[in-house]
Design an enzyme around this catalytic site. Structure first.
Site, mmCIF file in Angstrom:
data_model
loop_
_atom_site.group_PDB
_atom_site.id
_atom_site.type_symbol
_atom_site.label_atom_id
_atom_site.label_comp_id
_atom_site.label_asym_id
_atom_site.label_seq_id
_atom_site.Cartn_x
_atom_site.Cartn_y
_atom_site.Cartn_z
ATOM 1 C CG MET A 260 -1.885 1.184 1.267
ATOM 2 S SD MET A 260 -3.133 1.045 2.564
ATOM 3 C CE MET A 260 -2.122 1.237 4.026
ATOM 4 C CB CYS A 261 2.334 3.325 -2.274
ATOM 5 S SG CYS A 261 3.546 1.997 -2.242
ATOM 6 N N GLY A 262 0.954 5.735 -1.203
ATOM 7 C CA GLY A 262 0.140 6.918 -1.432
ATOM 8 C C GLY A 262 0.680 7.708 -2.606
#
Length: 311
Positions: free
Chosen positions: A1-3
């Site tokens: 999960m990244c932004g």
């Protein structure tokens, strides 16, 4: 999960806000990606070749400077933390950037070419957004647009080189959240065409794929449409060029993205709460979410400049 996050201004008088606005937009996303942070920002056009270098180990920058002076005319060679920002005059002696990268790696293996172009500057490293912006004095960066990323490493290692943004050509960069499930097949196909990978991060393949499509004569929009057909996985990613930011969402709409639009600017982020952190948040802004398989593109008031060389 990244932004992932991006900002593109519709009014030049707001360009002075880019550094601070991008920092405020990225910071809430550190809960999605605490390992590293990076930005690709587009400042004033130099009409010359701008190159950012980074060194993870000690290096004699004076020797590096002399090496560049043998290649072409060096206008500026400025220190920026553990790197250098250089401006080259290539008017009389155009550079083969692919060849330059190979020779630089042989002469100074500890030096990494972070970005090239007339406008683009890429800054990235392990740690927080606040530390990155302080280290490179980005809070006051002036520019028309930029994209950013906070990373949670799920496959490849945690270091500066595997951090986002990734670039594959002058003034072109991408940030990505998700997984490319046919990464090895895609990489093998691109490598057969002579493309050299620097990491084993699947996001790098997106940047190389777009570059290859542009080399075939496709527009950015058509290149991204081709990508949707050829790349499998769950993802959202942002692509930035001299005068555009594009958002691409996979056909399953599995990875989040939210768009904030006002007459003055467009902002994109993985989560809505990022917009609340903007200094000039407008509660009347248009808020939307891209559909599955949708490509959205926004342009600046910049005139598109031709790629110096799609290396």
């Amino acid at each position: 999960m990244c932004g992932i996050a991006g900002i593109i201004y519709r009014q030049p008088e707001l360009y002075k806000n880019l550094g601070n606005d991008l920092l405020r937009l990225i910071q809430p996303l550190e809960t999605r990606g605490p390992d590293s942070c990076g930005v690709g920002v587009y400042g004033s056009a130099t009409h010359q070749l701008k190159i950012l270098l980074f060194a993870a180990e000690d290096v004699s920058w004076e020797e590096v400077k002399h090496w560049w002076e043998k290649q072409t005319k060096v206008i500026e060679f400025d220190a920026i933390a553990n790197g250098r920002r250089i401006i080259l005059d290539t008017t009389d002696k155009p550079l083969n950037l692919a060849q330059i990268k190979r020779h630089l790696a042989i002469s100074f293996p500890q030096v990494h070419l972070m970005s090239t172009g007339q406008l683009l500057e890429i800054y990235k490293e392990v740690g927080t957004a606040e530390n990155l912006f302080q280290k490179y004095q980005l809070n006051n960066f002036t520019g028309s647009h930029g994209i950013g990323h906070t990373r949670m490493a799920t496959e490849s290692i945690v270091d500066t080189y595997h951090s986002h943004p990734f670039t594959s050509a002058p003034d072109l960069c991408i940030v990505h959240n998700g997984q490319i499930s046919n990464y090895y097949k895609l990489r093998f196909t691109l490598e057969k065409k002579g493309i050299v990978f620097e990491t084993d991060n699947d996001s790098e393949a997106i940047a190389h794929y777009i570059r290859y499509q542009l080399l075939q004569g496709y527009s950015l929009e058509q290149s991204l449409q081709n990508l949707l057909n050829d790349i499998d996985g769950t993802y959202t990613f942002l692509v930035a060029t001299t005068d555009k930011i594009a958002l691409v969402r996979d056909k399953f709409a599995a990875k989040p993205a939210v768009i904030y639009e006002t007459p003055e600017m467009v902002a994109i982020a993985s989560e809505y709460r990022c917009f609340l952190n903007l200094p000039h948040y407008n509660p009347n802004a248009k808020i939307s979410e891209p559909d599955a398989g949708e490509i959205k593109t926004w342009s600046t008031t910049n005139k598109p400049t031709p790629h110096l060389e799609l290396v």
